[in-house]
Motif scaffolding. Structure first.
Motif, PDB file in Angstrom:
ATOM      1  N   ALA A 182     -89.182 -25.704 -19.276  1.00 56.32           N
ATOM      2  CA  ALA A 182     -88.650 -26.782 -18.850  1.00 56.32           C
ATOM      3  C   ALA A 182     -87.192 -27.190 -17.912  1.00 56.32           C
ATOM      4  O   ALA A 182     -86.477 -27.535 -17.308  1.00 56.32           O
ATOM      5  N   LEU A 183     -86.368 -27.597 -19.879  1.00 48.92           N
ATOM      6  CA  LEU A 183     -85.302 -28.044 -19.221  1.00 48.92           C
ATOM      7  C   LEU A 183     -84.194 -27.568 -19.270  1.00 48.92           C
ATOM      8  O   LEU A 183     -82.911 -27.647 -18.371  1.00 48.92           O
ATOM      9  N   THR A 186     -84.614 -27.131 -14.992  1.00 48.02           N
ATOM     10  CA  THR A 186     -83.811 -28.353 -14.830  1.00 48.02           C
ATOM     11  C   THR A 186     -82.356 -28.682 -14.623  1.00 48.02           C
ATOM     12  O   THR A 186     -82.244 -28.514 -13.351  1.00 48.02           O
ATOM     13  N   PHE A 397     -84.207 -34.518 -17.130  1.00 45.90           N
ATOM     14  CA  PHE A 397     -84.718 -34.373 -18.266  1.00 45.90           C
ATOM     15  C   PHE A 397     -86.316 -34.796 -18.574  1.00 45.90           C
ATOM     16  O   PHE A 397     -86.980 -34.146 -19.127  1.00 45.90           O
ATOM     17  N   ALA A 400     -88.833 -33.940 -16.619  1.00 45.54           N
ATOM     18  CA  ALA A 400     -89.254 -32.015 -17.211  1.00 45.54           C
ATOM     19  C   ALA A 400     -90.158 -32.541 -18.530  1.00 45.54           C
ATOM     20  O   ALA A 400     -91.165 -31.867 -18.400  1.00 45.54           O
ATOM     21  N   ALA A 403     -93.374 -34.082 -17.862  1.00 46.64           N
ATOM     22  CA  ALA A 403     -94.346 -32.416 -17.248  1.00 46.64           C
ATOM     23  C   ALA A 403     -95.251 -31.511 -18.269  1.00 46.64           C
ATOM     24  O   ALA A 403     -96.530 -31.566 -18.392  1.00 46.64           O
TER      25      ALA A 403
END
Length: 424
Positions: A182-183, A186, A397, A400, A403
């Motif tokens: 996810a990071l 992003t 971040f 993210a 999430a």
């Protein structure tokens, strides 16, 4: 007693008394007010630290300091750069990849933020990345260190609740990788929008060279996780193995640690260990009063008055964690909040490992949110940037990471499948 406990605790925090001392003093005052035997203070605090599982804390901290001092962190960063540095926003991607790999060594988000930040933030700034973004991505990546094992917060959670630390360690692997993904996504989106350049595409020879240089660091997480996963060692035994591994690598392989360096490294680890154990000991008094005053039952009643759906209960708890993370340290929040919420979690049938992972990630977000964002403070210092600007840069971040937590809430198997399959 509950009113005296909570009121005095927050007053002490407002005058900058350390959390562990605030807990101990507030609890002691509440016990005096309630007329309970003062002998309970020594008895409860001593019993709280008399735990075989807690022996892993000083050893994992010591192994992390040994690996950081040996120079392995530098090689891990170079390996990460060789693997993902060619992507858009390559150094930001390498930063996150290094955080993922370093998580299996340090177990400490602040230590990872300091070591990775020192190695990568200056080159990021030199290559045109703005300072707030550099600080934000490094601080966000450091949260991986408290999810990917070994994790000191997971050990604390296990001690507070009785949940298997082995299950928590193994359960953190998939969520940790999801956080990294996810990071990275992003970072890629932000890099495209801001026009950050790609790094040079590495050759097979350069990747092989980076792998050879970092092989000792890459083996460290495998030694820890593998020995725990296959039942070769308990987390406490694995922490001792990690220390021996760190000593051999630092003194024999790299030869960057001299015998004269060991007292300073041990002392540094002892100071951190003392802070953690004192907090746990003080929290035992807090837990005694919380249980006696039936605060968990009252909290459960309030939340159950809103909903009894496990998913919604976890979302409400996540909201509490996000606010609490802005005010107190991760370990302190686990000690203060989890004993109150634990009976509720059991009552609505939430899986304990899932709850542990949600707790650690949800509270870890607080490490990058002011006013108590310890990792963000560290990276802002390295990047020499304003805290407010860096805080704005962390917003994508943080979203993210939230999430990922929501995904784990609605798909519990992401946290539970691996530890439970290991037992079958």
């Amino acid at each position: 007693m509950a009113t005296i406990l909570l009121l005095s605790f927050f007053v002490l925090l407002l005058v900058n008394v350390p959390v562990s001392f605030s807990l101990a003093i507030a609890s002691f005052g509440a016990l005096l007010y309630g007329g309970l035997p003062i002998g309970l203070v020594v008895q409860k605090m001593t019993a709280a630290m008399d735990s075989f599982v807690l022996m892993a804390v000083p050893f994992f901290l010591l192994s992390g300091h040994l690996m950081a001092r040996s120079g392995i962190a530098r090689d891990i960063v170079q390996f990460a750069d060789a693997i993902v540095g060619w992507l858009r926003g390559g150094l930001a991607q390498a930063n996150i990849a290094a955080g993922t790999l370093m998580g299996g060594m340090t177990g400490s988000a602040v230590a990872e933020a300091a070591s990775t930040g020192a190695a990568l933030i200056p080159p990021m700034i030199d290559r045109g990345y703005d300072r707030p973004f550099s600080a934000a991505v490094t601080a966000s990546a450091s949260t991986l260190s408290v999810v990917i094992p070994p994790s000191i917060p997971m050990i604390i959670f296990g001690v507070v609740t009785g949940v298997s630390v082995v299950d928590l360690f193994i359960g953190g692997l998939v969520p940790g990788l999801l956080m990294a993904l996810a990071l990275m996504v992003t970072s890629w989106i932000l890099a495209v929008r801001r026009g950050y350049q790609k790094g040079p595409r590495p050759s097979a020879r350069s990747i092989a060279a980076a792998t050879r240089a970092s092989v000792w660091g890459l083996l460290m997480p495998l030694v820890i996780i593998g020995s725990i996963r296959y039942g070769i060692a308990t987390p406490t035994e694995a922490s001792v193995v990690a220390v021996l591994y760190g000593l051999v690598v630092g003194m024999v392989v790299y030869r960057t640690i001299r015998p004269a360096d060991l007292p300073g490294i041990v002392l540094e680890s002892m100071v951190t260990t003392g802070m953690v154990l004192l907090m746990i000991a003080a929290a035992s008094l807090y837990g005694l009063i919380v249980t006696r005053e039936q605060l968990p039952q009252e909290a459960a009643g309030i939340i159950l008055g809103l909903t009894s759906d496990p998913y919604l209960v976890l979302i409400l708890i996540l909201g509490i964690y996000l606010v609490a993370g802005m005010l107190l340290d991760l370990g302190a929040n686990i000690i203060i909040l989890v004993p109150v919420l634990w009976p509720l979690v059991q009552k609505v049938g939430i899986d304990p490992v899932q709850f542990g992972i949600v707790t650690v990630i949800g509270l870890a977000i607080g490490l990058v949110t002011p006013p108590v964002g310890a990792c963000l403070f560290v990276t802002c210092g390295i990047a020499r940037t304003n805290l407010l600007e860096a805080s704005r840069a962390t917003v994508p971040f943080i979203l993210a990471l939230i999430a990922v937590v929501l995904l784990i809430i609605f798909v519990p198997a992401l946290a539970t499948w691996l530890p439970y399959s290991a037992k079958s």
